[in-house]
Enzyme design. Structure first.
Site, short mmCIF file in Angstrom:
data_model
loop_
_atom_site.label_atom_id
_atom_site.label_comp_id
_atom_site.label_asym_id
_atom_site.label_seq_id
_atom_site.Cartn_x
_atom_site.Cartn_y
_atom_site.Cartn_z
N LYS A 181 54.88 -44.72 -46.41
CA LYS A 181 54.09 -43.55 -45.97
C LYS A 181 53.11 -43.24 -47.10
O LYS A 181 53.47 -42.60 -48.09
CB LYS A 181 55.03 -42.37 -45.71
CG LYS A 181 54.52 -41.36 -44.70
CD LYS A 181 53.21 -40.71 -45.04
CE LYS A 181 53.36 -39.57 -46.03
NZ LYS A 181 52.04 -39.08 -46.52
N GLU A 256 59.74 -40.73 -59.12
CA GLU A 256 58.74 -40.78 -60.19
C GLU A 256 57.84 -39.57 -60.00
O GLU A 256 57.04 -39.51 -59.07
CB GLU A 256 57.96 -42.09 -60.11
CG GLU A 256 58.88 -43.28 -60.26
CD GLU A 256 58.17 -44.62 -60.46
OE1 GLU A 256 56.96 -44.68 -60.18
OE2 GLU A 256 58.83 -45.57 -60.88
N CYS A 290 49.49 -39.96 -63.91
CA CYS A 290 50.77 -39.30 -64.22
C CYS A 290 51.13 -39.40 -65.69
O CYS A 290 51.74 -38.50 -66.24
CB CYS A 290 51.88 -39.88 -63.36
SG CYS A 290 52.08 -41.64 -63.58
N GLU A 389 51.21 -29.20 -64.89
CA GLU A 389 50.41 -30.41 -64.71
C GLU A 389 49.12 -30.07 -63.97
O GLU A 389 49.15 -29.56 -62.85
CB GLU A 389 51.21 -31.43 -63.90
CG GLU A 389 50.52 -32.76 -63.78
CD GLU A 389 51.31 -33.76 -62.96
OE1 GLU A 389 51.88 -33.37 -61.90
OE2 GLU A 389 51.37 -34.92 -63.34
P1 NAD Z 1 52.51 -35.02 -53.52
O1 NAD Z 1 53.89 -34.76 -53.99
O2 NAD Z 1 51.72 -33.91 -52.97
O3 NAD Z 1 52.51 -36.15 -52.40
C1 NAD Z 1 53.06 -37.42 -52.61
C2 NAD Z 1 53.46 -38.03 -51.29
O4 NAD Z 1 54.53 -37.27 -50.74
C3 NAD Z 1 52.36 -38.02 -50.23
O5 NAD Z 1 52.42 -39.23 -49.51
C4 NAD Z 1 52.74 -36.84 -49.36
O6 NAD Z 1 52.26 -36.95 -48.04
C5 NAD Z 1 54.24 -36.94 -49.39
N1 NAD Z 1 54.97 -35.70 -49.06
C6 NAD Z 1 54.57 -34.42 -49.25
N2 NAD Z 1 55.53 -33.57 -48.80
C7 NAD Z 1 56.54 -34.33 -48.34
C8 NAD Z 1 57.81 -34.05 -47.75
N3 NAD Z 1 58.24 -32.79 -47.57
N4 NAD Z 1 58.60 -35.07 -47.38
C9 NAD Z 1 58.19 -36.35 -47.58
N5 NAD Z 1 57.01 -36.69 -48.11
C10 NAD Z 1 56.19 -35.69 -48.50
O7 NAD Z 1 51.78 -35.70 -54.76
P2 NAD Z 1 50.24 -36.09 -54.88
O8 NAD Z 1 49.46 -34.83 -55.04
O9 NAD Z 1 49.91 -37.04 -53.79
O10 NAD Z 1 50.24 -36.91 -56.26
C11 NAD Z 1 50.10 -36.35 -57.52
C12 NAD Z 1 51.45 -36.22 -58.19
O11 NAD Z 1 52.07 -37.49 -58.31
C13 NAD Z 1 51.36 -35.69 -59.61
O12 NAD Z 1 52.37 -34.76 -59.82
C14 NAD Z 1 51.61 -36.93 -60.46
O13 NAD Z 1 52.11 -36.70 -61.75
C15 NAD Z 1 52.59 -37.66 -59.62
N6 NAD Z 1 52.64 -39.07 -60.02
C16 NAD Z 1 53.74 -39.50 -60.71
C17 NAD Z 1 53.82 -40.82 -61.11
C18 NAD Z 1 55.02 -41.32 -61.85
O14 NAD Z 1 55.22 -42.51 -61.88
N7 NAD Z 1 55.84 -40.47 -62.43
C19 NAD Z 1 52.77 -41.70 -60.82
C20 NAD Z 1 51.66 -41.21 -60.12
C21 NAD Z 1 51.62 -39.88 -59.71
#
Ligand code: NAD
Length: 509
Positions: A181, A256, A290, A389
């Protein structure tokens, strides 16, 4: 370079076919440089997720994929990598238009790395160590690794193609089947990945994509009883929500999550290199990274000079259209994200920090989600801009007095993903690295990664590790098989025979 149709149609990929959503609903994906639509995307629902999971389940329970030799699976993954190499320009272009990340960074960095993910995990699949334990000449115990089942892979919008392959490659190499997804703000490259996987001739149902929003497509995937494991990359609060939603069906998780990683600069460091790395680490990928070093901790004795040079360089970073090879910072992913970052810029000023450069929309770029890269000085670690963040091109600078002080400040945050430190003193390098609460620490180095090492964070930055054999620990189950080599004694309960003194030794639960 290929030209793209004006507006693409992006559909789900289920059982080897591109299909519309059952409800027929769609949403638009925007080009961050213009905020005009570049794709109409199928909006997944619980029914679409169920279709995808059922097909992945069937491919796992009855299909050839989990039963193939790792070498055969590896050959299929190599074909996917070959496909990425063949279509690298097209994938880079699509990713650039969908995310706003500068083309050069995607073309040189992200897409080749995606191919490398498949090649690396293909090879790794044939080399995962297997353990055996001889037991006092009487038994041998060996550990069989078996694929863990159907995986739900949920990915964010920053570096989408690379991060998707970072999950899909080990998941498939381990013998699992998958439903991906992708993030709703960057759906395009996942559809290309599905094309590549179809071209590589994997059995239908092994890899599926359901597009859509977190609440309506992500959540049903997490809650689905036929999904065994969830690998999630995204925000910490989303991770918490996912763990709650998967509890009833007892999911295995790899999380992650977010970061607020420090870079610590000591006065004895090679300050030119420390400066280059600090800028590179914070402002590449538009700061939407990230592992970005978003908190600069610098010794007070060199603070003014180091920060002066930093600010001069940051002010000269070239903000521009992502396809221009000279662009160093492109537009942020989405207008909502631009607003969020802009709110943090305002908040920092309200909190009393000094915005010494950037933080505004560049005058020459009135359309699109452009933001001048920003630096805050006069920041205290308790401020929200130092603790939360921001996920954009914003760096906060905090002076420190002593090594202990630096470690204290670095660790005084809820995240623990990455940390960077610059020093000319080897002993200090080790000492500080060992004291930092972070899953990954780089000493005198920018973020260079070897795919064999565990990737992930401590504290609120994540649970578990992926990378190298650690990915296989997640995507596979261990099964311990005990073999008796002879006829060891088994007490004859109920036979009337008197138990011996040693009969119940080691009686286990
Ligand atoms: P997000 O958490 O908003 O969304 C990530 C994914 O989760 C999307 O596909 C979204 O549709 C899905 N999602 C949202 N709510 C959900 C739910 N209730 N159930 C299941 N899926 C759901 O994150 P974002 O804004 O897309 O990405 C940025 C974040 O990702 C930042 O916090 C960043 O640090 C983190 N990130 C972490 C790493 C790592 O390896 N630690 C790498 C890249 C990004």
């Amino acid at each position: 370079m290929k030209t793209l149709p004006e507006v693409r149609t992006v559909r789900h990929f289920i059982n080897g076919e591109f299909v519309d959503g059952t409800a027929g609903r769609t949403f638009e994906s925007l080009n961050p440089a213009t905020n005009s639509p570049i794709a109409v995307v199928a909006e997944g629902t619980a029914e679409d997720v169920d279709r995808a999971v059922q097909t992945a389940r069937k491919a796992f329970d009855a299909g050839p994929w989990p039963r193939m030799s790792p070498a055969d699976r590896a050959r299929a993954l190599q074909r996917i990598a070959d496909g990425i190499d063949r279509r690298v320009e097209e994938i880079a272009l699509v990713e650039c238009l969908d995310t706003g990340i500068p083309y050069t960074q995607i073309r040189q960095g992200q897409i080749p790395r995606a191919a490398e993910n498949f090649r690396f995990f293909a090879e790794m699949a044939t080399r995962v160590p297997h353990e055996a334990f001889p037991v006092e000449g009487a038994f041998v115990n060996y550990i069989q690794r078996v694929p863990a089942g159907v995986a739900g892979l949920i990915t964010p919008w920053n570096t989408p193609f690379m991060l998707e392959t970072w999950k899909v490659a080990p998941c498939l190499a381990a013998g699992c089947t998958a439903v991906l997804k992708p993030a709703e703000w960057s759906p395009l490259s996942a559809a290309l990945l599905a094309e590549l996987i179809r071209e590589a001739d994997l059995p239908p149902g092994v890899f599926n994509v359901v597009q859509g929003f977190g609440e309506t497509a992500g959540a049903p995937l997490v809650a689905h009883p036929l999904v065994n494991l969830i690998s999630f990359t995204g925000e910490t609060v989303t991770g918490q929500e996912i763990m709650r939603n998967g509890a009833a069906t007892l999911k295995r998780y790899s999380m992650e999550l977010g970061g607020k990683s420090p870079v610590i600069v000591f006065p004895d460091a090679d300050l030119d290199r420390a400066l280059d790395a600090t800028i590179f680490g914070q402002y590449t990928l538009n700061g939407e990274r990230c592992t970005a070093n978003s908190r600069l901790l610098v010794d007070r004795r060199i603070h003014d000079e180091f920060v002066g040079r930093l600010v001069e360089r940051v002010a000269r970073l070239r903000v521009g259209v992502p396809l221009d090879p000279a662009t160093e910072i492109g537009p942020l992913i989405h207008p909502e994200h631009w607003e969020r970052v802009a709110r943090y810029i305002a908040l920092g000023q309200e909190e009393g920090a000094r915005l010494v450069t950037g933080g505004r929309r560049p005058a020459q770029l009135p359309v699109g989600n452009y933001l001048e890269p920003a630096v805050f000085t006069g920041v205290s670690n308790a401020m929200r801009i130092a603790q939360e963040e921001i996920f954009g091109p914003v760096l906060v600078v905090i002076p420190f007095e002593t090594e202990e002080d630096a470690v204290c400040l670095a660790n005084d945050v809820r995240y623990g993903l990455a940390a960077y430190l610059w020093t000319g003193d080897v002993a200090r390098g080790h000492r500080v690295a060992q004291a930092l609460e972070a899953g990954m620490v780089w000493v005198n180095s920018q973020n260079v990664r070897d795919l064999r090492t565990p990737f992930g964070g401590m504290k609120h930055s994540g649970i578990g590790r992926e990378g190298g054999r650690y990915s296989f620990d997640f995507y596979q189950e261990y099964k311990t098989i005990h073999i008796a080599l002879g006829t060891h004694r088994i007490p004859k309960l109920g036979s009337g025979e008197k138990a011996r003194e040693t009969d119940f030794q080691g009686l286990d639960g």
